[in-house]
Each structure stands twice: as structure tokens, then as C-alpha cells.
Scaffold this active site. Structure first.
Site, PDB file in Angstrom:
ATOM      1  N   LYS A 212       0.819  -1.214   0.000  1.00 21.68           N
ATOM      2  CA  LYS A 212       0.000   0.000   0.000  1.00 21.68           C
ATOM      3  C   LYS A 212       0.851   1.261   0.000  1.00 21.68           C
ATOM      4  O   LYS A 212       2.027   1.257   0.363  1.00 21.68           O
ATOM      5  CB  LYS A 212      -0.966  -0.026   1.180  1.00 21.68           C
ATOM      6  CG  LYS A 212      -2.085  -1.052   0.973  1.00 21.68           C
ATOM      7  CD  LYS A 212      -3.146  -0.998   2.043  1.00 21.68           C
ATOM      8  CE  LYS A 212      -4.298  -1.954   1.706  1.00 21.68           C
ATOM      9  NZ  LYS A 212      -5.334  -1.974   2.763  1.00 21.68           N
ATOM     10  N   ARG A 242      -3.275 -10.075   4.986  1.00 16.02           N
ATOM     11  CA  ARG A 242      -3.813 -10.197   3.624  1.00 16.02           C
ATOM     12  C   ARG A 242      -2.762  -9.625   2.683  1.00 16.02           C
ATOM     13  O   ARG A 242      -2.441  -8.435   2.745  1.00 16.02           O
ATOM     14  CB  ARG A 242      -5.129  -9.428   3.529  1.00 16.02           C
ATOM     15  CG  ARG A 242      -5.802  -9.466   2.161  1.00 16.02           C
ATOM     16  CD  ARG A 242      -7.124  -8.688   2.208  1.00 16.02           C
ATOM     17  NE  ARG A 242      -7.780  -8.667   0.917  1.00 16.02           N
ATOM     18  CZ  ARG A 242      -7.575  -7.762  -0.036  1.00 16.02           C
ATOM     19  NH1 ARG A 242      -6.691  -6.780   0.178  1.00 16.02           N
ATOM     20  NH2 ARG A 242      -8.222  -7.817  -1.179  1.00 16.02           N
TER      21      ARG A 242
END
Length: 259
Positions: A212, A242
Site C-alpha cells: 500500500k 492479507r
């Protein structure tokens, strides 16, 4: 704190959820897969150590176009059916539409990953009707609450109460603090570094930090920083991460927990 999905229970350690994006709009190009590629990718992820496969057909990156439930289903269901036929691993579907969740669970999914914190009426009831598992993520973007952790714990706790009232089993609830869904990069960094504070909500945690933007650079350059987040999560006792890169993150967990 334990978490159950289908016939599997996770009581300790840190486990990997592998990401498969059935959308051309995902922020990390290498995570994208057409329906015909999804099954092969899922099998490889399970072989590399993924405990759950997470399939999504809607990008939630900042600025992404929100697709309708019908468009999401048209992308998702063919891939889900192929993955379900190829592996007996638990399958999570990343959606906030109750109608998509209904179709996905009917097609063999075991879990719903709702990034909207149960914003859409009927989602919790749909999950409960199938006896499925549920991951609830908190989205702070646009929030007026000043304190980050107060907002997270209040929002997640309210969503859990909604899920329990609808009939979702407490042992089938997993919470995601929503890294990347906050008011600033600084908040994302703070959350990643203090993720274990979310345990105060009383449920096991999933962290979604993989590649991210708060990690800096471009998505293709963020693997090392992702692995550092995963190792920290493992040391904190976060139950799931995840991730896009299953093999590398499994190794990072093993290394962190061996120290």
C-alpha cells in the site's frame, strides 16, 4: 482469540490470506487476474502457504470507479467458480454488496470480506443465513472523529454488534483496522505500528498492508516494506495478514516467530 472459517479453526500464530483481484483497476498490476487465470493462481498460493484465498472484483484504491453490483458479479462469479473447483481452501470474497455476497456464498465462497464496515443493509443477515465467516474492515476516510484509535474501536465494535444481532457466529468474525483507509499517511503508519491496540475490540485481527501507498515508492517497489509490516504483525499476534506475495510473507512470518 480464535477464528473459524468453514471446517477450519485458527487459534494462534499468523496466517496468510492471498489476494486475487479480478479487476483491471487494482492498484498493483501483478495482483490482477482474468477468470481463466484465477484458479491456477489460487492453487499456487495454497501451495505457497496461503490459508485463505481472497477474491475481489472491485478496486477500493483512492479515486477508483465504484462498479455496480451487477458488474461486480459478472467479473467475480466465473472466477470464483473456477477457484472453487480447483481448491478446497477456504475462499473469501471481497465485496460490500449484500446481493454479491449472496451469489458468492451460493457459488461456494466461505467468507465475506466487507471493507465498508457493514454499511449496506442486509450484509450481516446474508452472511448469517449461510453460516459464513465475516471480516469487517473500518474505513475512516471522511470521518469527523478526531482520534484514530477511538474511531477504529468504536466503529468496529458497532459493526460487530450489528453482525451478532443478525446471527453471525462470534467465532466467525475477524476485524481489519483498515490501513490505507484513513485520513493521512501518518495515520496509516501509526496504525501499522500499533495494530495490536485493536485487540481491545475483543476479536482476532487481520492486517491488510500489502504494497500500500503509505509504504512509499511505487507498488512494485514495496515488497520489502510489506514484509517488515508482516513480521511486526506476527510479533504482535495478528492472526491474519492479507497479502499479494504469499511465499515471501509466509517466510517473513516464520522468521519473525522463530526469533
Amino acid at each position: 482469540m480464535s477464528f473459524a472459517v468453514r471446517d477450519r479453526r485458527f487459534d494462534s500464530g499468523t496466517h496468510v490470506m492471498g489476494i486475487i483481484n479480478i479487476t483491471p483497476d487494482s492498484f498493483f498490476a501483478e495482483s490482477r487476474a482474468a477468470a481463466d487465470e484465477a484458479a491456477e493462481r489460487a492453487v499456487r498460493m495454497v501451495r505457497d502457504g496461503a490459508a485463505i484465498i481472497d477474491i475481489g472484483a472491485q478496486s477500493t484504491r483512492p479515486g477508483a470507479r465504484e462498479v455496480s453490483s451487477l458488474e461486480e458479479m459478472s467479473l467475480l462469479l466465473p472466477a470464483l467458480e473456477k477457484v472453487r473447483a480447483a481448491t478446497d481452501a477456504p475462499i473469501s470474497v471481497d465485496t460490500f454488496y449484500p446481493e454479491v455476497a449472496d451469489a458468492a456464498l451460493a457459488a461456494g465462497a466461505d467468507m465475506i470480506n466487507d471493507v465498508s464496515c457493514l454499511r449496506f443493509p442486509g450484509m450481516a443477515e446474508t452472511v448469517a443465513r449461510y453460516g459464513a465467516s465475516l471480516c469487517i474492515m473500518h474505513d475512516r476516510r471522511g470521518s469527523k472523529v478526531k482520534d484514530l484509535m477511538t474511531d477504529k474501536l468504536t466503529g468496529l465494535s458497532a459493526a460487530v454488534r450489528k453482525a451478532l444481532r443478525a446471527g453471525v457466529s462470534a467465532e466467525k468474525i475477524l476485524l481489519d483496522g483498515g490501513i490505507g483507509f484513513n485520513l493521512s499517511r501518518e495515520e496509516d503508519i501509526f496504525l501499522a505500528e500499533h495494530y495490536d491496540l485493536l485487540s481491545a475490540a475483543g476479536y482476532p485481527l487481520l492486517m491488510g498492508a500489502s504494497r500500500k501507498s503509505f509504504l512509499g515508492g511505487e507498488p512494485e517497489t514495496r515488497l520489502t516494506a510489506t514484509l517488515e509490516c508482516t513480521a511486526r504483525a506476527a510479533r504482535m499476534g495478528v492472526l491474519f495478514v492479507r497479502v499479494h506475495d504469499v511465499k515471501e510473507n509466509v517466510l517473513a512470518i516464520k522468521t519473525a516467530l522463530a526469533r
